[in-house]
Structures are given as structure tokens and as C-alpha cells.
Design an enzyme around this catalytic site. Structure first.
Site, mmCIF file in Angstrom:
data_model
loop_
_atom_site.group_PDB
_atom_site.id
_atom_site.type_symbol
_atom_site.label_atom_id
_atom_site.label_comp_id
_atom_site.label_asym_id
_atom_site.label_seq_id
_atom_site.Cartn_x
_atom_site.Cartn_y
_atom_site.Cartn_z
ATOM 1 N N ARG A 1 86.064 46.854 -85.758
ATOM 2 C CA ARG A 1 87.406 46.847 -84.738
ATOM 3 C C ARG A 1 88.303 45.163 -85.752
ATOM 4 O O ARG A 1 87.576 44.693 -86.219
ATOM 5 C CB ARG A 1 86.973 45.916 -82.974
ATOM 6 N N ARG B 1 76.744 49.129 -74.827
ATOM 7 C CA ARG B 1 77.123 50.083 -73.947
ATOM 8 C C ARG B 1 77.385 51.706 -74.801
ATOM 9 O O ARG B 1 77.231 53.058 -74.614
ATOM 10 C CB ARG B 1 77.670 50.534 -72.407
ATOM 11 N N ASP C 1 89.021 52.332 -76.827
ATOM 12 C CA ASP C 1 88.622 51.921 -74.763
ATOM 13 C C ASP C 1 89.850 52.567 -73.949
ATOM 14 O O ASP C 1 91.089 51.301 -73.672
ATOM 15 C CB ASP C 1 88.436 50.344 -75.531
ATOM 16 N N ASP D 1 74.017 46.835 -68.092
ATOM 17 C CA ASP D 1 73.156 48.013 -67.886
ATOM 18 C C ASP D 1 73.564 48.636 -68.696
ATOM 19 O O ASP D 1 71.825 49.674 -68.884
ATOM 20 C CB ASP D 1 73.183 48.753 -66.971
ATOM 21 N N ASP E 1 88.767 42.408 -79.714
ATOM 22 C CA ASP E 1 87.829 43.426 -79.965
ATOM 23 C C ASP E 1 87.893 45.533 -79.761
ATOM 24 O O ASP E 1 87.587 46.137 -79.797
ATOM 25 C CB ASP E 1 86.458 43.412 -78.857
ATOM 26 N N ASN E 2 89.258 45.299 -78.589
ATOM 27 C CA ASN E 2 89.917 46.712 -78.409
ATOM 28 C C ASN E 2 91.356 47.025 -79.948
ATOM 29 O O ASN E 2 92.120 48.284 -79.431
ATOM 30 C CB ASN E 2 90.301 46.879 -77.244
HETATM 31 P P1 AMP Z 1 85.110 46.491 -72.960
HETATM 32 O O1 AMP Z 1 86.260 45.712 -71.717
HETATM 33 O O2 AMP Z 1 85.232 47.733 -72.363
HETATM 34 O O3 AMP Z 1 86.375 46.299 -73.904
HETATM 35 O O4 AMP Z 1 84.362 45.679 -72.839
HETATM 36 C C1 AMP Z 1 83.655 44.632 -73.581
HETATM 37 C C2 AMP Z 1 81.720 44.119 -73.781
HETATM 38 O O5 AMP Z 1 81.751 44.495 -73.191
HETATM 39 C C3 AMP Z 1 81.482 44.895 -75.001
HETATM 40 O O6 AMP Z 1 80.868 44.368 -75.440
HETATM 41 C C4 AMP Z 1 80.842 46.214 -74.435
HETATM 42 O O7 AMP Z 1 80.360 46.663 -74.624
HETATM 43 C C5 AMP Z 1 80.887 45.453 -73.510
HETATM 44 N N1 AMP Z 1 80.311 45.997 -72.077
HETATM 45 C C6 AMP Z 1 81.216 46.700 -71.017
HETATM 46 N N2 AMP Z 1 80.478 47.921 -70.601
HETATM 47 C C7 AMP Z 1 79.278 47.935 -70.605
HETATM 48 C C8 AMP Z 1 78.022 47.575 -70.137
HETATM 49 N N3 AMP Z 1 78.116 48.527 -68.461
HETATM 50 N N4 AMP Z 1 77.005 47.411 -69.884
HETATM 51 C C9 AMP Z 1 76.721 46.612 -70.813
HETATM 52 N N5 AMP Z 1 77.793 46.173 -72.069
HETATM 53 C C10 AMP Z 1 78.924 46.677 -71.879
HETATM 54 MG MG MG Z 2 85.676 47.487 -75.981
#
Ligand code: AMP
Ligand code: MG
Length: 499
Positions: free
Chosen positions: A193, A108, A272, A135, A262-263
Site C-alpha cells: 500500500r 486482523r 478494503d 481483537d 493504508d487502503n
Molecule cells: P481499515 O480501516 O479496515 O483499513 O483498518 C485500519 C487498521 O485497523 C488496520 O491496521 C487494520 O488491521 C486494523 N484493524 C481493523 N479492524 C481490526 C480488528 N478487529 N482487530 C485488529 N485490528 C483491526
Molecule cells: Mg485497511
């Protein structure tokens, strides 16, 4: 191993077209295509401002007037990018809560390019090939949280990604309910990352690993190139950065909440701001995130988890370590040992400073943590009253933080004795505490309040909070409320990613 091929040409290959007042370079876009997918932003039916960070714009050499203009709004909503911006979504993998995800990536977010060496990224700008079931959008709440908390972290002196702008898109996004959609413009030293390295490691793509390592060396750790083993030097530098970062998180009671690989950013910045939170009452095992059922990322476990993430990075670097496998494993382990020592030094020094001591006293530190925990003392107020003990009614306010007044008095007695033993001069002690003990932090209930108001279209609480948090160490007139711990009815028990 042979000499690492120079990738300076990638970095200095500048795809630069002056447009209005923002000039993008795109060093990442010059990397091979296995690193990303070019992608444009989704349409935003009716973009509108939430906030612009004109101070940060100036630091980046972006004309604040441009940023705040209609052209600026079109840029940060992804609708009309200056020429030269070359939006792309980066691929990465990662261990999430210990479980392996072979392909994550910017699901996203879009990297527009670099300004003054910093990545400018839109977060919430629509689907990409890495969106999986999502989304690609953001609701306004997480955007407000990231804006407030990342800027507060910066003011506290913690390395972090920054927030340049926040806008609503005019579209609803659906979480548990329909919410205003929003986009955050994130600024980072880069978006590489641990998970970026892991992606190529898992795909046995040694060539891409080497390209990535070279890219990171050139961009963040140029001194590593001079070392006998540049990969080892790169790894050591990343370890040092994480040790420093995590000690700072602990220093201010910050709980990241989702320290997946990944963070974990390679340049050593906090990245993040999902379910992050600052603890109120001191509890080393404190967790806020609704998804962290096991307490994996509790306040006191963060150094351990950073070490775990760095071990995963070591694994990913092993094919390009430049020696046979056994020697690589040994070299990686030896290098990683530095984390514990570096973290401990930063941590002990930081907490000594917080007590106004010029050298750590581990035994007294232990006593202090024990007392704070058993007495359910508010972490931030404990230290901020301590630095102001001689003024106003801070002595009684300090004592009132404890369940039991006698415990407070006994602790204070030991503190005075420790300071005498330490030999620190009163002025120095005072200066140490003033620089280490913020009066204002982004209290969870304040952030929540700003999010709720913002979701209803009222950004005033957000603006006021941002203003107070710009000077966290200075007492501000009319800001007493921002210092207060939450009332029992205001306590935030859980935070959510909200994505
Ligand atoms: P995060 O936990 O925020 O670090 O996200 C983990 C993974 O989920 C990453 O690959 C993000 O790009 C993906 N992600 C989180 N929220 C969304 C979203 N609303 N739509 C698509 N991918 C998402
Ligand atoms: Mg992330």
C-alpha cells in the site's frame, strides 16, 4: 542514483512444497524481517462454510474440489495450513482521514503466501502485533459485504482484490452485540500500500524503501526497471493505475468510504470494502460512511483524495528518487501532474460512453450532472434505462426517475441533439452504452439484506445476489427486483466499518 540492486533473487526464491493441491510461493517472506511479523492464526472452534469461489479457484490453478474439501476448510479458517504456507502480518503506516498513524499493519489479517503470483490472505484470523486495541477478528457481516462487493466489482471490470472463500469460525465476536465470527480469504495482486512506503519513509529506513521499491517493480511494474529513473517510472505507473481506477469507481457510482493511504494499494486494485457503498440518487457529495463526517471521501471528491494519497507516496519515495532533495521534489511534482490529465481522460471517456457518445462533450456532461442532481435521479437506473430506451416501457420509466417530467423531456431532447452532433452511429452508440451501463449493481439495501440474513445463518440471499451480479450488464430473467432502487423504507443512509 546508482543502479537499483536487483531483487529478482527474492522473487524467484521459491519456498515451494507441494501439498495436496495448493502450492504457495512466499516472495514477501523473503524480504527482510522489518517488513512483517510471522504469526499463526487464532484457533477457530468450529469452522463452517459460508461460500467458496470455485471459479476463482480454477483461475488460480487451485483444485476447486480441494478448496471445498475439509482440508480446504482447514486452510481458509487458518487451522491447518498446507506446508509451504508461511503466515505473516505485514507492517504499514498511513494517513487515516488526514491524520498520521505511524504504525498500522495487518491487525486482523495474515498473508499465507502466493498462488499463481497472487497473495492469499486470511482476513479475520486473529490478533497480530499490529492489532492495537482490536481483537483481530471479523464479524460475519463485513465478510459477506466484502465477498459480494469485491466480486461484483470484478464483474463490472473494476480492478479489485477478490474473494476466494468465506467461513464462520464458530466463535462469537463482540461489536455492539455478539455476532458470528468469520474469515474472508482475500486474493490480491499484492498487499503493498502507499502506507507500506510511508512506514519506512517515516522511519528513515532508506534501505528498506529501496528494497520495497524493487520488490514492487519486479512484481508489478517490471518495465520501470528499463527507465532512466526506475523510481520515477514506478511512481508514474502507480499514478496511471490510480487515475484509471478512480475513474472506474465514479463510472459505476462507487464510493469507497475510507480512502486512507493504508487502503490505497500499489498495484491499482480496489482494496478494503469497509463502509463502501454504491449511490442510489445522484449526488456528487454523497457519503455513506458513518465515520466520514466531513465528506472527505464523497463520490466526487475521490479523484482529489487519490491525488492527495499519491502526493504522500511521492514524499515517501523522495529519499530514493536518486537526486538531491530539490530536484527530487521537482521531479515528484512534475510526475504527479500526470494524474489530473490521466484521470480526466478516463473520466470523460467513461461518461461519454455511458451516454452513447464516442467522444466526450464536456458541456453536455456538465448539464447532465446538473440535471441528475437537481432531479434526484437514480444514478444506475438513469443510464440503464437510457441504454434500453427503445424497448419495453423504458422511456416512461426513464422519465419517471425525474422529479419533473418536463425536465426529463428537455434533457432527452438535448441528448438526441448531442448524439447527432457527435455523429455516432446508432449501433455504436447502443454498444457503448451496453458496455458501460450495468443493469445490476450491489444495491446497498440488497447487500444489507444479504448481511442480515447471513448473520442469522441464511446465506440464500447472498448466493442469489452474487449470482445476479456475475453478469451485471446482461438483463436476466427473474431478476427485476435486483434492478430496482430501494423503496423509501429500504434506503440505506449510513454504512459502518463494522470492524
Ligand atoms: P481499515 O480501516 O479496515 O483499513 O483498518 C485500519 C487498521 O485497523 C488496520 O491496521 C487494520 O488491521 C486494523 N484493524 C481493523 N479492524 C481490526 C480488528 N478487529 N482487530 C485488529 N485490528 C483491526
Ligand atoms: Mg485497511
Amino acid at each position: 542514483m546508482g543502479k537499483i540492486p536487483e531483487i529478482k533473487s527474492h522473487i524467484s526464491y521459491v519456498r515451494e512444497r507441494q501439498l495436496t493441491t495448493v502450492t504457495f510461493n512466499n516472495s514477501f517472506a523473503t524480504l527482510p524481517e522489518v517488513f512483517y511479523t510471522k504469526q499463526s492464526a487464532a484457533p477457530a472452534p468450529n469452522p463452517a462454510w459460508i461460500a467458496t469461489n470455485t471459479r476463482l479457484a480454477s483461475e488460480l490453478g487451485i483444485d476447486p474440489a480441494f478448496l471445498s474439501s475439509d482440508a480446504g476448510l482447514a486452510m481458509v479458517s487458518g487451522q491447518k495450513l498446507p506446508q509451504g504456507a508461511d503466515p505473516l502480518a505485514i507492517v504499514y503506516a498511513g494517513h487515516q482521514f488526514g491524520g498520521w498513524s505511524p504504525r498500522l499493519g495487518d491487525g486482523r489479517a495474515l498473508l499465507l503466501g502466493e498462488v499463481a503470483g497472487y497473495d492469499i490472505q486470511l482476513k479475520g484470523s486473529g490478533r497480530t502485533p499490529y492489532s492495537r486495541g482490536g481483537d483481530g477478528k471479523s464479524a460475519v457481516g463485513p465478510v459477506i459485504r466484502e465477498y459480494i462487493v469485491s466480486e461484483a466489482m470484478h464483474a463490472l471490470g473494476v480492478p479489485t482484490t477478490r474473494a476466494l472463500a468465506a467461513v464462520t469460525t464458530g466463535e462469537s465476536v463482540f461489536r455492539e452485540t455478539a455476532l458470528p465470527g468469520a474469515i474472508l480469504t482475500r486474493v490480491a495482486s499484492s498487499h503493498v500500500r502507499v502506507g507500506t512506503f510511508q512506514y519506512f519513509y517515516a522511519n528513515n529506513d532508506k534501505k528498506a524503501l529501496l528494497t520495497l521499491a524493487n520488490y514492487v517493480i519486479d512484481r508489478h511494474y517490471p518495465d520501470a526497471r528499463k527507465a532512466e529513473n526506475p523510481i520515477q517510472a514506478l511512481y508514474a505507473a502507480i499514478i496511471t493505475g490510480q487515475a484509471k481506477l478512480i475513474a472506474l469507481w465514479l463510472k459505476f457510482g462507487f464510493i469507497h468510504g475510507v480512502m486512507n493511504t493504508d487502503n490505497c494499494q500499489i498495484a491499482g486494485e480496489t482494496i478494503d470494502y469497509g463502509p463502501c457503498a454504491f449511490m442510489d440518487d445522484f449526488d456528487p457529495m454523497k457519503v455513506f460512511s458513518s465515520i466520514d463526517q466531513q465528506g472527505r471521501y464523497a463520490w466526487g471528491r475521490q479523484p482529489h483524495m487519490a491525488h492527495w494519497n499519491l502526493a504522500r507516496l511521492g514524499e515517501a519515495l523522495s529519499p530514493i528518487w536518486g537526486t538531491d532533495e530539490d530536484a527530487a521534489v521537482e521531479g515528484i511534482q512534475t510526475t504527479l501532474e500526470a494524474f489530473g490529465t490521466a484521470f480526466n481522460t478516463h473520466f470523460q471517456n467513461a461518461f461519454a460512453q455511458k451516454l452513447g457518445l464516442n467522444t466526450p462533450n464536456t458541456a453536455f456532461q456538465e448539464t447532465t450532472f446538473q440535471t441528475m442532481a437537481t432531479q434526484s435521479v437514480d444514478f444506475t437506473l438513469f443510464y440503464s434505462h437510457l441504454r434500453r430506451l427503445g424497448t419495453g416501457d423504458h422511456q416512461s420509466q426513464f422519465t419517471a426517475l425525474f422529479n419533473d417530467k418536463a425536465a426529463a423531456e428537455s434533457w432527452l431532447e438535448q441528448w438526441h441533439a448531442t448524439k447527432s452532433e457527435n455523429g455516432v452511429a446508432p449501433d455504436e452508440s447502443q454498444a457503448l452504452m451496453k458496455a458501460a451501463n450495468p443493469i445490476y449493481i450491489p444495491r446497498n439495501h440488497r447487500v444489507e439484506n444479504a448481511i442480515q440474513a447471513g448473520t442469522a445463518g441464511d446465506y440464500a440471499p447472498m448466493y442469489r445476489l452474487i449470482e445476479v451480479l456475475q453478469n451485471p450488464f446482461e438483463q436476466q430473467k427473474g431478476a427485476d427486483d435486483y434492478e430496482d432502487a430501494p423503496k423509501p423504507t429500504e434506503v440505506v443512509q449510513q454504512t459502518f466499518c463494522g470492524t
